[in-house]
Design an enzyme around this catalytic site. Structure first.
Site, short mmCIF file in Angstrom:
data_model
loop_
_atom_site.label_atom_id
_atom_site.label_comp_id
_atom_site.label_asym_id
_atom_site.label_seq_id
_atom_site.Cartn_x
_atom_site.Cartn_y
_atom_site.Cartn_z
N THR A 25 0.53 -1.10 0.02
CA THR A 25 0.21 -0.08 0.02
C THR A 25 0.91 1.28 -0.02
O THR A 25 0.38 2.33 -0.67
CB THR A 25 -0.90 -0.11 1.34
OG1 THR A 25 -1.86 -1.16 1.10
CG2 THR A 25 -1.65 1.14 1.44
N SER A 45 1.79 -7.78 -0.20
CA SER A 45 2.82 -8.54 0.54
C SER A 45 2.07 -9.96 0.70
O SER A 45 2.90 -10.79 1.22
CB SER A 45 2.88 -7.88 1.87
OG SER A 45 1.68 -8.05 2.61
N THR A 87 1.78 -4.26 4.84
CA THR A 87 1.80 -4.55 6.13
C THR A 87 1.20 -5.73 6.39
O THR A 87 1.43 -6.44 7.63
CB THR A 87 0.90 -3.50 6.86
OG1 THR A 87 -0.39 -3.46 6.30
CG2 THR A 87 1.61 -2.21 6.76
N ASP A 88 0.61 -6.43 5.51
CA ASP A 88 -0.06 -7.60 6.02
C ASP A 88 0.74 -8.73 6.23
O ASP A 88 0.54 -9.63 7.11
CB ASP A 88 -0.98 -8.34 4.56
CG ASP A 88 -2.13 -7.40 4.42
OD1 ASP A 88 -2.50 -6.58 5.16
OD2 ASP A 88 -2.59 -7.45 3.07
N1 ASP Z 1 -2.52 -5.53 0.91
C1 ASP Z 1 -1.47 -4.66 1.63
C2 ASP Z 1 -0.23 -5.36 1.51
O1 ASP Z 1 0.09 -5.84 2.59
C3 ASP Z 1 -1.92 -3.82 2.63
C4 ASP Z 1 -0.48 -2.97 3.27
O2 ASP Z 1 0.31 -2.52 2.55
O3 ASP Z 1 -0.93 -2.26 4.18
O4 ASP Z 1 0.56 -5.44 0.37
#
Ligand code: ASP
Length: 364
Positions: free
Chosen positions: A48, A92, A124-125
């Site tokens: 993200t 991620s 973050t995932d």
């Molecule tokens: N779907 C995203 C990821 O983990 C969420 C994020 O970046 O916070 O790639």
């Protein structure tokens, strides 16, 4: 007259002051020129934090490249001499274990080529897993910091730029290198070993249950008042295919159908997330014993924090019973991290159950 003298004396002393301050600011500038900023490599994996946003506010799966990401953050170039690069451009959930092994090799190269610190930006995932696996694989003498963003660049409040600046500031502190891989999110500094994503969407989505963050970043100051006392484990994967480790969570009244199947699916190891302090229903015991005959089986708690019991439950399915059946305690690691430690041990050629048990113990 007096006022005139005063004023001319005043302007003389002002001129003097001005000359002095010009001289000292020139000195400062020379000092700044002669003291180069730390070289921090920012390696982008996607997520993200750098995802382009369409008119409806949804971000795409593909992220902008590292150079564009870094260029979009005002003030970052004053914090460090940034060397951006792009390692992957994925969400991620699409990062694999092999990607992290390759990333560890890339970080080692960057360290060997003179980087003073490395910042990884990613989704973050799976951030806590990437950070922890890097922590297990890396043997570098520079700080390595992982960060991301909870809000895409199209949202009214965006956290990515602040997180990257905080992460870069943290990576400029050589004394933090010995603490292992760090995660910097929402102004907090966490150890990769303890950090977890605890909320789907909050800006402060990351926490270290049971221990808390080891430090914080406020304005331009990086503060780390607490240091993990644990011994670090570093594991180098042997060449060849990476092992596969399954993760299975137990739930109220579940049957054992999935558990029964796991040994026949070609996995090299299994982690089960048990109830509470290390308990399973007695109905799962036969399947677990069969799994232990086929592969190393580690038990963690599905609660997400706290250490497993060792000598409290004396009934079938208790933590004592599981240990007697040959299951290995994850001690205080959650299922996600226990899976990565087991995987890294297997990848490094550690197959002996006693050595594995010792590794989980020693890691606290
Ligand atoms: N779907 C995203 C990821 O983990 C969420 C994020 O970046 O916070 O790639």
């Amino acid at each position: 007259m007096r006022s005139c003298r005063t004023s001319s004396a005043g302007s003389r002393s002002r001129r003097l002051r001005d000359t002095r301050s010009i001289a000292s600011s020139a000195r400062d500038r020379r000092a700044q020129v002669s003291a180069p900023l730390p070289r921090i490599a920012v390696v982008a994996l996607g997520g993200t934090i750098g995802a382009p946003v369409d008119a409806s506010g949804s971000n795409s799966a593909l992220a902008i490249d590292g150079r564009t990401l870094v260029a979009s953050i005002p003030g970052l170039d004053g914090v460090a001499d940034i060397e951006p690069s792009t390692f992957r451009s994925v969400m991620s959930a699409d990062i694999g274990v092999g990607d992290v092994v390759d990333l560890a090799a890339r970080i080692s190269e960057l360290a060997a080529h003179g980087a003073d610190g490395v910042v990884i930006t990613q989704g973050t995932d799976t951030l806590e897993e990437v950070a922890y696996l890097l922590d297990l694989l890396l043997q570098v003498e520079i700080p390595v910091v992982v960060t991301g963003a909870m809000r895409n660049p199209g949202r009214p409040v965006v956290d990515g730029p602040a997180n990257v600046i905080d992460a870069v500031r943290t990576a400029t502190r050589p004394e933090l290198a010995s603490l292992g891989v760090l995660v910097v999110m929402a102004g907090e500094i966490h150890s990769a070993r303890t950090v977890r994503k605890l909320h789907t969407s909050a800006l402060a989505a990351f926490g270290s249950p049971g221990t808390g963050p080891i430090g914080w970043v406020v304005e331009d100051r990086v503060r780390v008042p607490l240091q993990p006392a644990r011994r670090r484990i570093t594991l180098s994967p042997a060449p060849g295919a990476l092992p596969r480790v399954a993760l299975h969570r137990l739930a109220l009244g579940d049957d054992t159908a999935v558990l029964e199947l796991i040994p026949s699916l070609g996995y090299d190891g299994l982690v089960i997330e048990t109830y509470g302090a290390g308990h399973v229903g007695s109905r799962a015991l036969d399947a677990l014993s069969r799994a232990v005959d086929a592969m190393p089986v580690v038990f963690a708690s599905r609660t997400g924090s706290g250490e497993l019991y060792r000598a409290t439950g004396g009934y079938p399915g208790s933590e004592k019973d599981l240990a007697d059946r040959g299951l290995i305690s994850a001690v205080d690691l959650d299922g996600l991290k226990a899976r990565l430690l087991l995987l890294a041990l297997l990848a490094a050629g550690v197959h002996d159950r006693a050595a594995m048990t010792a590794a989980f113990e020693a890691h606290l």
